[in-house]
Design a protein around this motif. Structure first.
Motif, PDB file in Angstrom:
ATOM      1  N   UNK A  60      47.964  42.027  27.722  1.00 25.43           N
ATOM      2  CA  UNK A  60      46.791  42.864  27.499  1.00 25.43           C
ATOM      3  C   UNK A  60      47.108  44.227  28.049  1.00 25.43           C
ATOM      4  N   UNK A  61      46.632  45.233  27.394  1.00 24.96           N
ATOM      5  CA  UNK A  61      46.801  46.553  27.980  1.00 24.96           C
ATOM      6  C   UNK A  61      45.619  46.910  28.871  1.00 24.96           C
ATOM      7  N   UNK A  62      44.553  46.122  28.765  1.00 21.74           N
ATOM      8  CA  UNK A  62      43.403  46.295  29.652  1.00 21.74           C
ATOM      9  C   UNK A  62      42.997  44.906  30.139  1.00 21.74           C
ATOM     10  N   UNK A  63      42.738  44.803  31.413  1.00 20.64           N
ATOM     11  CA  UNK A  63      42.378  43.512  31.992  1.00 20.64           C
ATOM     12  C   UNK A  63      41.063  43.013  31.404  1.00 20.64           C
ATOM     13  N   UNK A  64      40.961  41.693  31.271  1.00 17.92           N
ATOM     14  CA  UNK A  64      39.729  41.079  30.779  1.00 17.92           C
ATOM     15  C   UNK A  64      38.764  40.951  31.950  1.00 17.92           C
ATOM     16  N   UNK A  65      37.958  41.968  32.141  1.00 17.05           N
ATOM     17  CA  UNK A  65      37.037  42.028  33.272  1.00 17.05           C
ATOM     18  C   UNK A  65      35.644  41.665  32.776  1.00 17.05           C
ATOM     19  N   UNK A  66      35.153  40.507  33.235  1.00 14.71           N
ATOM     20  CA  UNK A  66      33.808  40.102  32.831  1.00 14.71           C
ATOM     21  C   UNK A  66      32.753  40.834  33.652  1.00 14.71           C
ATOM     22  N   UNK A  67      33.054  41.089  34.919  1.00 11.53           N
ATOM     23  CA  UNK A  67      32.097  41.729  35.816  1.00 11.53           C
ATOM     24  C   UNK A  67      32.677  43.058  36.282  1.00 11.53           C
ATOM     25  N   UNK A  68      32.346  44.133  35.564  1.00 12.89           N
ATOM     26  CA  UNK A  68      32.905  45.443  35.885  1.00 12.89           C
ATOM     27  C   UNK A  68      32.467  45.928  37.259  1.00 12.89           C
ATOM     28  N   UNK A  69      31.265  45.559  37.678  1.00 16.00           N
ATOM     29  CA  UNK A  69      30.786  45.964  39.005  1.00 16.00           C
ATOM     30  C   UNK A  69      31.646  45.323  40.091  1.00 16.00           C
ATOM     31  N   UNK A  72      34.995  47.053  40.182  1.00 15.37           N
ATOM     32  CA  UNK A  72      34.854  48.351  40.860  1.00 15.37           C
ATOM     33  C   UNK A  72      34.794  48.162  42.377  1.00 15.37           C
ATOM     34  N   UNK A  73      34.035  47.166  42.840  1.00  8.58           N
ATOM     35  CA  UNK A  73      33.965  46.915  44.286  1.00  8.58           C
ATOM     36  C   UNK A  73      35.339  46.533  44.835  1.00  8.58           C
ATOM     37  N   UNK A  74      36.074  45.695  44.091  1.00  9.21           N
ATOM     38  CA  UNK A  74      37.409  45.303  44.530  1.00  9.21           C
ATOM     39  C   UNK A  74      38.334  46.517  44.592  1.00  9.21           C
ATOM     40  N   UNK A  75      38.275  47.350  43.560  1.00  8.05           N
ATOM     41  CA  UNK A  75      39.133  48.539  43.494  1.00  8.05           C
ATOM     42  C   UNK A  75      38.826  49.473  44.660  1.00  8.05           C
ATOM     43  N   UNK A  76      37.531  49.741  44.871  1.00 12.68           N
ATOM     44  CA  UNK A  76      37.133  50.668  45.932  1.00 12.68           C
ATOM     45  C   UNK A  76      37.367  50.095  47.331  1.00 12.68           C
ATOM     46  N   UNK A  93      49.900  47.250  35.516  1.00 18.80           N
ATOM     47  CA  UNK A  93      49.608  48.393  34.636  1.00 18.80           C
ATOM     48  C   UNK A  93      48.246  48.213  33.965  1.00 18.80           C
ATOM     49  N   UNK A  94      47.936  46.979  33.557  1.00 18.44           N
ATOM     50  CA  UNK A  94      46.627  46.707  32.943  1.00 18.44           C
ATOM     51  C   UNK A  94      45.504  46.955  33.940  1.00 18.44           C
ATOM     52  N   UNK A  95      45.743  46.633  35.197  1.00 19.95           N
ATOM     53  CA  UNK A  95      44.745  46.882  36.237  1.00 19.95           C
ATOM     54  C   UNK A  95      44.515  48.385  36.375  1.00 19.95           C
ATOM     55  N   UNK A  96      45.593  49.151  36.441  1.00 19.68           N
ATOM     56  CA  UNK A  96      45.454  50.612  36.573  1.00 19.68           C
ATOM     57  C   UNK A  96      44.733  51.209  35.361  1.00 19.68           C
ATOM     58  N   UNK A  97      45.059  50.724  34.157  1.00 17.15           N
ATOM     59  CA  UNK A  97      44.412  51.240  32.944  1.00 17.15           C
ATOM     60  C   UNK A  97      42.928  50.877  32.923  1.00 17.15           C
TER      61      UNK A  97
END
Length: 148
Positions: A60-69, A72-76, A93-97
């Motif tokens: 995948x070039x973008x992660x399959x994120x069901x819960x974007x919130x 975002x909390x994990x990233x921050x 790379x998919x995580x960064x994208x």
């Protein structure tokens, strides 16, 4: 050829091959391993021969994120990209994208990155604080009404 026989893999039904090809969580190389250790290129050739749609080289070039919130909390919270990639079953790379798509800031390795276990602990405390604040606001509103 040098006399060595080519690895032709195992024979699977048309339906099973199509199911594997459609499973975007598997790379071509992973499909090849399930088909008896053939290469990802051989998997692609088999798919082309069957007229299946092109998948590209990556899961995948973008992660399959069901819960974007939650992402975002994990990233921050600075959960490492490697840990996030393992959690979402995709590449770093998919995580960064995905972070870029969500408009999240780029990160440096400092401050220190945290594990998923530490994130879960921090997130549980955050959730408890939110629940406590909500309960307190409801309690105060109820007692204000009673006082009036």
């Amino acid at each position: 050829m040098s006399g060595a026989s080519a690895n032709r893999g195992i024979t699977v039904s048309e339906a099973e091959f199509r199911r594997l090809w459609a499973d975007r969580s598997l790379t071509r190389d992973q499909i090849g391993q399930r088909l008896g250790g053939i290469s990802g290129e051989a998997v692609r050739n088999r798919a082309m021969a069957r007229g299946l749609p092109f998948r590209g080289k990556c899961k995948r070039h973008i992660a399959a994120v069901q819960d974007e919130a939650e992402f975002e909390r994990m990233w921050l919270a600075n959960v490492s990209s490697s840990v996030l990639a393992e959690h979402y079953r995709c590449s770093r790379a998919a995580i960064r994208k995905t972070a870029k798509r969500l408009g999240l800031p780029s990160r440096k390795s400092w401050p220190r990155q945290i594990s998923m276990a530490k994130f879960r602990e921090i997130d549980a405390v955050r959730a408890m604080h939110e629940i406590a604040a909500k309960n307190r606001a409801e309690w105060e509103a109820k007692h204000r009404e009673a006082a009036e």
